[in-house]
Structure formats: structure tokens, C-alpha cells
Scaffold this active site. Structure first.
Site, PDB file in Angstrom:
ATOM      1  N   HIS A 141      26.229   0.348  -0.167  1.00 26.57           N
ATOM      2  CA  HIS A 141      26.118   1.545  -1.011  1.00 26.57           C
ATOM      3  C   HIS A 141      27.402   1.755  -1.809  1.00 26.57           C
ATOM      4  O   HIS A 141      27.380   2.037  -3.007  1.00 26.57           O
ATOM      5  CB  HIS A 141      25.863   2.786  -0.151  1.00 26.57           C
ATOM      6  CG  HIS A 141      24.519   2.854   0.480  1.00 26.57           C
ATOM      7  ND1 HIS A 141      23.349   2.762  -0.237  1.00 26.57           N
ATOM      8  CD2 HIS A 141      24.153   3.044   1.775  1.00 26.57           C
ATOM      9  CE1 HIS A 141      22.313   2.879   0.589  1.00 26.57           C
ATOM     10  NE2 HIS A 141      22.780   3.047   1.819  1.00 26.57           N
ATOM     11  N   HIS A 188      25.839  -2.660   5.862  1.00 31.98           N
ATOM     12  CA  HIS A 188      24.843  -1.907   5.087  1.00 31.98           C
ATOM     13  C   HIS A 188      25.492  -0.772   4.299  1.00 31.98           C
ATOM     14  O   HIS A 188      25.269  -0.630   3.093  1.00 31.98           O
ATOM     15  CB  HIS A 188      23.773  -1.338   6.023  1.00 31.98           C
ATOM     16  CG  HIS A 188      22.863  -0.351   5.354  1.00 31.98           C
ATOM     17  ND1 HIS A 188      21.737  -0.720   4.664  1.00 31.98           N
ATOM     18  CD2 HIS A 188      22.933   1.009   5.240  1.00 31.98           C
ATOM     19  CE1 HIS A 188      21.148   0.355   4.160  1.00 31.98           C
ATOM     20  NE2 HIS A 188      21.860   1.416   4.500  1.00 31.98           N
ATOM     21  N   GLU A 189      26.275   0.066   4.975  1.00 32.26           N
ATOM     22  CA  GLU A 189      26.861   1.227   4.301  1.00 32.26           C
ATOM     23  C   GLU A 189      27.820   0.811   3.193  1.00 32.26           C
ATOM     24  O   GLU A 189      27.872   1.438   2.126  1.00 32.26           O
ATOM     25  CB  GLU A 189      27.571   2.132   5.315  1.00 32.26           C
ATOM     26  CG  GLU A 189      26.657   2.779   6.345  1.00 32.26           C
ATOM     27  CD  GLU A 189      25.542   3.623   5.738  1.00 32.26           C
ATOM     28  OE1 GLU A 189      25.690   4.086   4.584  1.00 32.26           O
ATOM     29  OE2 GLU A 189      24.511   3.806   6.406  1.00 32.26           O
ATOM     30  N   HIS A 236      25.330  10.624  11.749  1.00 38.22           N
ATOM     31  CA  HIS A 236      24.403   9.730  11.051  1.00 38.22           C
ATOM     32  C   HIS A 236      25.161   9.003   9.940  1.00 38.22           C
ATOM     33  O   HIS A 236      25.769   9.622   9.069  1.00 38.22           O
ATOM     34  CB  HIS A 236      23.231  10.516  10.483  1.00 38.22           C
ATOM     35  CG  HIS A 236      22.154   9.641   9.924  1.00 38.22           C
ATOM     36  ND1 HIS A 236      21.110   9.176  10.688  1.00 38.22           N
ATOM     37  CD2 HIS A 236      21.971   9.123   8.688  1.00 38.22           C
ATOM     38  CE1 HIS A 236      20.326   8.416   9.942  1.00 38.22           C
ATOM     39  NE2 HIS A 236      20.827   8.373   8.730  1.00 38.22           N
ATOM     40  N   ALA A 237      25.141   7.683   9.968  1.00 36.08           N
ATOM     41  CA  ALA A 237      25.951   6.888   9.043  1.00 36.08           C
ATOM     42  C   ALA A 237      25.522   7.114   7.593  1.00 36.08           C
ATOM     43  O   ALA A 237      24.331   7.166   7.274  1.00 36.08           O
ATOM     44  CB  ALA A 237      25.831   5.406   9.393  1.00 36.08           C
ATOM     45  N   TYR A 259      13.305   3.256   2.385  1.00 30.85           N
ATOM     46  CA  TYR A 259      13.695   2.320   3.440  1.00 30.85           C
ATOM     47  C   TYR A 259      12.628   1.246   3.646  1.00 30.85           C
ATOM     48  O   TYR A 259      12.949   0.094   3.955  1.00 30.85           O
ATOM     49  CB  TYR A 259      13.978   3.071   4.741  1.00 30.85           C
ATOM     50  CG  TYR A 259      15.060   4.112   4.603  1.00 30.85           C
ATOM     51  CD1 TYR A 259      16.398   3.750   4.501  1.00 30.85           C
ATOM     52  CD2 TYR A 259      14.749   5.469   4.543  1.00 30.85           C
ATOM     53  CE1 TYR A 259      17.395   4.703   4.360  1.00 30.85           C
ATOM     54  CE2 TYR A 259      15.732   6.433   4.402  1.00 30.85           C
ATOM     55  CZ  TYR A 259      17.057   6.046   4.311  1.00 30.85           C
ATOM     56  OH  TYR A 259      18.037   6.998   4.158  1.00 30.85           O
ATOM     57  N   HIS A 312      16.059  12.408   8.839  1.00 30.03           N
ATOM     58  CA  HIS A 312      15.688  12.462   7.429  1.00 30.03           C
ATOM     59  C   HIS A 312      14.692  13.579   7.120  1.00 30.03           C
ATOM     60  O   HIS A 312      14.532  13.945   5.950  1.00 30.03           O
ATOM     61  CB  HIS A 312      15.124  11.114   6.993  1.00 30.03           C
ATOM     62  CG  HIS A 312      16.118  10.009   7.142  1.00 30.03           C
ATOM     63  ND1 HIS A 312      16.445   9.490   8.376  1.00 30.03           N
ATOM     64  CD2 HIS A 312      16.870   9.333   6.225  1.00 30.03           C
ATOM     65  CE1 HIS A 312      17.348   8.529   8.210  1.00 30.03           C
ATOM     66  NE2 HIS A 312      17.621   8.413   6.935  1.00 30.03           N
ATOM     67  N   GLU A 315      19.240   1.174  -0.844  1.00 27.49           N
ATOM     68  CA  GLU A 315      19.231   0.833   0.575  1.00 27.49           C
ATOM     69  C   GLU A 315      19.223  -0.676   0.797  1.00 27.49           C
ATOM     70  O   GLU A 315      19.713  -1.170   1.813  1.00 27.49           O
ATOM     71  CB  GLU A 315      18.001   1.458   1.256  1.00 27.49           C
ATOM     72  CG  GLU A 315      17.964   2.978   1.217  1.00 27.49           C
ATOM     73  CD  GLU A 315      19.167   3.625   1.892  1.00 27.49           C
ATOM     74  OE1 GLU A 315      19.725   3.028   2.844  1.00 27.49           O
ATOM     75  OE2 GLU A 315      19.572   4.719   1.458  1.00 27.49           O
TER      76      GLU A 315
END
Length: 602
Positions: free
Chosen positions: A376, A372-373, A342-343, A511, A501, A400
Site C-alpha cells: 500500500h 502486504h502493508e 488491525h494492520a 479483498y 471491516h 489490496e
């Protein structure tokens, strides 16, 4: 998904200012004592944080009995410390401290996602259960056509298969890994509630909802307001997709009316539907390109995908990733050991040791996920000079939304042309296919983003009993998403546990919020850039002025209430889904025409 810096393995920092009554009477405290307490708390947390982060990283990238033990031990230590600090922080509720100390006290009281009860062994028990559930999920396999397959395998097959029997088998196979979690989950929920009540909250759900600068019930109402802004569009999209599935599979598989069968939507959780674009594509229009094919044809590999993502942020004037990012990240799935695929994005030393953990594949989905990552990571680095307790997002939805905002530009044909992936930008004839693809992921996700925590709030407040966990899950999924399982579920099913999650105990409303903030950020950025065309064609790639203003907002961390952070970049102080409807307005008008004569809703 981020792996947050503050109380990394055990907590997610949130914001709130509602008073918390101390559990027991204490002698009157002074402002000086409050400041000294916060200073020591920050030092103690910072000292323990790197150890906890590294234990979590090792377990996530090399799952064994020993690494699970190490993570559980580290998690228990920081949970014990954070719980003690939260309780002590309540002593200073009525002390007239300086504003910075007051804010830190408020954040500290609400830092733990699952606070442990104040009795010997409770934190250790919760950490062990949490690590065990996460590992059961991450190592889950099931038999499909005579071969044991992983979730990654199943996701890939579901994306491409159009055989309803295979889709049903894949869906049911993955959901067979979670029934054994139910007892653990029940225990963990009960213990978290006990800990939350000791901190002065009605239950753990109330604790989670206290993190948004408003009362818990007011926050629930706020999410209802936001959902009401986008629900009509979602129902329009649902109606169109259901009709296309009916045409493809027939009444016996997908009826023309009522809910959609979950396994037909190309995603294990029916949370994003982009994988079935070929099934629902406009009959008279075709997309001029496939991003999956473009990436393969241009010789992209996983590392080049990440380098491309880095280049986007660099084009906004942000510094390149440190050399350690490239030597320490997990970019592809390693051979010969179990890992969490899971990323997620990590900052292990609360300074510059930023990393991503992915099992990257060369496709459009992971192209977006990379952008996206990295969002963060850039956010984590932007606020690294804040005091320890302020190292976090303005709220969890912000964290997020940062990468998702960049992703909105990254998926446009404008950007793909800018970086040489696409030779020419399609004209207006490409708008409907592009927006439909985006809506299948962005709009389809929103009700799922809302209902996961709705289910947990019911678990925590006791309105949903353990025996009804699965029935309550599907009641909400049908209510919000308009979907049903492919067949009746077994009596022992625990389908929430088949969504990462839930066993990982990551709050999910963030999210849903992120899917609104990202469009607010995008609209504001495009306005700042002087973009005059349709919002869905705007790319801010290469705009250093936008990047500087955006980075200034990120540097604030959680030192200010989130409305101030939002205003610093967008000029708005309220979460508003009108940017979503503006972005998709041409598609919504098109869907309305396509749905003429259909019985929409479920």
C-alpha cells in the site's frame, strides 16, 4: 488494509461512468465552469485531508474519549465537504468536458463510502457513530479462564489450541463484544441509504457496486463469474479439511458431512485456515521447514521483519522508505494505552509521510502482512504526483493486491533461500505441503471475501431486516463458506460486528478481487522474468525490470480505468481467476485423490 489518501477518514475512491441524475434542476453549466469546480474541489480536499488523516491516526494509535471526539469532528467535516461536492458534481453530468475533468467528476461523485443526508447534524451523527463502533471493536475484551483478554490474545490462543471447549469459549467470548453495536449499525445504514438516495443511487450497496467501470448489477454478476471459477477448488479443499477435522475431533465435535464448525479452523472468522496446518498436513509428507521457527531461530524482531519487507521492494528498484516512516509508524503494540491493532498502511500528507500501523509479532502471518502493508505504501508513493483526485488505486481491489502480489514471492522457499532464512530449497516433495499451506489461507479466504459485502448489500437494499441481521449473516456464511457457529447464537447476537471491516465500514469485495488480481500479477511478472518452473515456485525478488514495469502501472493511480492499468502490466484487460487455478493445479489434483469416497459439499 490501506488507509486511503482521498477523503481519508470518510471515503474510499472508486471508478464509474454511469450517469447520475441531478437531484434538482440547475442552469446549464459550461466546460469552463466544470474545470474550475474540479480545481477548487481538489484544492479544498487537499487542504482538509492532512488534518483528517492526522486526527484519524491519533485516535487509532491512542484511543481515548478525546481522540474519538477529535476524529469524529474531523470525519464530519470531510464528510460534509465530500457530500456537498458529490452533489455539485452531478450538475456537470451532461457537460461536454475534457476527458480528465470528466473522470475527476465521476470519481468525486462516488467518493464517499457512507454519504451523509443533507440535513443539519447528520454528518456529525454518522461520524460519531462510526468512531464509536470502531473503538468498541478495538478496545473489546472478554473473560477467558478468569482473565480479561484482548482480540490479539484470543487470536493467538485460537491458532494453537486444539481443545474444542477452549476454542468455543474463545470464539463466543470475542463475539460477545458486538451485540451493542447493532442499534448503531442499523442507524448508520439507514442514514447512509438516505444520503445515497440523495446522490441518485438506489441504496448504499448500489453506490459501492458502481465503482468498477460497469453498472452495479453487472458488477455483482462479474463477482459471481469469478467465484464460479474457483468454487470447485474451494469445495475440494473444504471436503479434505472437514475429513481431517473429523479424524481429529470425532463425530460429536465435527461430523463427517455437512458444514465445518467455525471455531475449529484456527481463525476467529474462519477466513484463513493456515493455523491448523498441523491438523490437516499430508500424512505421508511433511513440510521441510516452519517459517515461524525460521524467523525465531534467525533472531528476527518486528523491526527486522519490516526492514526485510522494505528490502524486497528495494530489490525491484524502488526507493527506500523515508526516515520518517521509521520514526512515525506504529510497528509494535505500545504499552499503557489502547490502540487499533488491525494492520493498515497510511499516507498522511498525500506525498511522503507514509506509515504502517501494526502490532507486529514474529511469525509467518505477520511476515506476510508486512510485505502486504508496505505494498500500500509503495503504491501511495508511486502515484503521489498525480492530481489529488487521481491519488488512489485503479480500483480498490488493486490497492489490496499490490502487496499480496509481492507476498506470493515472499512466501516461496525460493525467496526465503534468497534472503538467507532457508538454507536449501526443498525439492518437488515439498510442493504439496507448500501449496496446501497457501490454499488454507488464499483459497479458504475467497468465499468469505465475497460474502461480507453480499450481507451488507442485503442490509442496504432492505431485503435483510435488522431483526434478521444475524440469521442472514449465518445463512450466507453457510452458503458460501460451508461453516456454522459452534453453538446456537443468542437472540441479541450481532456477529457481523465482530469482524473489523463491518463496524469500521470498510467495503470488503476489494479483498476478494485482490485474491484474483495478485495471481494475475504474479503470472505476468513470472512470465516477464522468464521463469520456466512451476508458478508456485517463482520469486521475482531482485528483478528490477519487473519492478520498473510494475511501478509504472502503480504511478497511473486511478487516472485511467482499471482495465487499462491491468493491461499496462499484465497485457490482460479482464479479471481472470485462471491464474489462481493454474497456481494451485497440482494441489487440486492431489486433493481429488484424497477425497475419494468422501461426500463433499454441505
Amino acid at each position: 488494509m490501506k488507509k486511503t489518501t482521498l477523503l481519508a477518514a470518510a471515503a474510499a475512491a472508486t471508478l464509474s461512468f454511469a450517469p447520475l441524475a441531478p437531484a434538482v434542476a440547475q442552469p446549464a453549466a459550461t466546460p469552463e465552469e466544470a474545470k474550475a469546480f474540479i480545481d477548487k474541489a481538489e484544492a479544498d480536499l487537499a487542504s482538509l485531508s492532512q488534518y483528517v488523516n492526522k486526527a484519524s491516526w491519533v485516535r487509532a494509535t491512542y484511543i481515548t474519549e478525546d481522540t474519538q471526539w477529535l476524529e469524529a469532528k474531523a470525519g464530519a467535516e470531510i464528510t460534509n465537504l465530500a457530500t456537498q461536492l458529490a452533489i455539485k458534481a452531478a450538475r456537470y453530468d451532461k457537460v461536454q468536458t475534457d476527458p480528465v475533468t470528466r473522470r475527476k467528476l465521476d470519481i468525486l461523485k462516488r467518493a464517499l463510502v457512507l454519504p451523509a443526508p443533507q440535513r443539519p447534524g447528520a454528518a456529525d451523527q454518522m461520524a460519531t457513530i462510526g468512531s464509536r463502533m470502531d473503538s468498541v471493536y478495538s478496545t473489546g475484551k472478554f473473560l477467558f479462564k478468569g482473565k480479561m483478554i484482548t482480540l490479539d490474545d484470543a487470536i493467538e490462543l485460537m491458532a494453537s489450541s486444539r481443545d474444542p471447549a477452549d476454542l468455543k469459549a474463545l470464539w463466543e467470548g470475542w463475539h460477545s463484544i458486538s451485540p451493542g453495536m447493532r442499534s448503531d449499525y442499523e442507524t448508520l445504514a439507514a442514514m447512509a441509504n438516505e444520503g445515497s438516495r440523495e446522490l441518485g443511487y438506489a441504496d448504499t450497496g448500489a453506490l459501492w457496486r458502481s465503482g468498477y467501470d460497469m453498472a452495479p448489477d453487472a458488477f455483482a454478476s462479474e463477482t459471481d463469474r469469478l467465484w464460479a471459477q474457483v468454487a470447485p477448488f474451494y469445495k475440494n479443499l473444504h471436503c479434505y479439511v472437514r475429513a481431517k477435522l473429523n479424524q481429529t475431533y470425532g463425530d460429536s465435535v465435527q461430523p463427517r458431512t455437512g458444514p465445518i464448525r467455525a471455531d475449529l479452523l484456527g481463525n476467529m472468522w474462519a477466513q484463513q485456515w493456515g493455523n491448523i496446518y498441523d491438523v490437516v498436513a499430508p500424512p505421508a509428507e511433511s513440510s521441510a521447514y516452519s517459517l515461524d521457527k525460521l524467523l525465531v531461530d534467525k533472531g528476527y524482531d518486528p523491526v527486522r521483519m519490516v526492514k526485510t519487507g522494505e528490502n524486497f521492494y528495494s530489490s525491484l528498484g524502488m526507493a527506500q522508505l523515508p526516515a520518517t516512516f521509521w520514526t512515525r509508524s506504529q510497528i509494535v503494540r505500545p504499552e499503557g494505552r489502547e490502540v487499533v491493532c488491525h494492520a493498515s498502511a497510511w499516507n498522511l500528507d498525500d506525498r511522503d509521510d507514509i506509515r504502517i500501523k501494526m502490532c507486529t509479532k514474529v511469525n509467518a502471518e505477520d511476515f506476510y502482512t508486512v510485505h502486504h502493508e508496505l505494498g500500500h505504501n509503495y503504491y501511495q508513493r508511486a502515484y503521489k504526483d498525480q492530481p489529488y483526485i487521481f491519488k488512489g488505486g485503479a480500483n480498490d481491489g488493486f490497492h489490496e493486491a499490490i502487496g499480496d502480489f509481492v507476498g506470493l514471492s515472499a512466501l516461496t522457499p525460493t525467496y526465503l533461500n534468497q534472503i538467507g532464512l532457508l538454507e536449501t530449497v526443498p525439492g518437488a516433495e515439498g510442493d504439496t505441503p507448500f501449496l496446501l499451506k497457501m490454499a488454507l489461507d488464499k483459497i479458504a479466504f475467497m468465499p468469505f471475501g465475497l460474502m461480507v459485502d453480499r450481507w451488507r448489500w442485503q442490509v442496504y437494499d432492505g431485503s435483510l431486516k435488522p431483526a434478521d441481521y444475524n440469521g442472514g449473516w449465518w445463512k450466507l456464511r453457510t452458503q458460501y463458506q460451508g461453516i456454522t457457529p459452534p453453538a446456537a447464537r443468542p437472540a441479541d447476537a450481532f456477529d457481523p460486528g465482530a469482524k473489523y471491516h463491518v463496524p469500521a465500514n470498510v467495503p470488503y469485495t476489494r479483498y476478494f478481487l485482490a485474491h484474483i488480481y495478485q495471481f494475475q500479477f504474479h503470472r505476468a511478472a513470472c512470465k516477464q522474468a522468464g521463469w520456466k518452473g512451476p508458478l508456485h515456485r517463482c520469486s521475482v525478488y531482485g528483478n528490477a525490470a519487473v519492478g520498473a514495469k510494475f511501478n509504472a502501472m502503480m504511478e497511473m493511480g486511478q487516472s485511467k480505468p482499471w482495465p487499462e492499468a491491468l493491461a499496462a502490466f499484465s497485457g490482460e484487460t479482464r479479471t481472470d481467476a485462471s491464474a489462481v487455478t493454474e497456481y494451485f493445479a497440482p494441489l487440486n489434483a492431489w486433493l481429488t485423490k484424497q477425497n475419494k469416497g468422501q461426500t463433499c459439499g454441505w
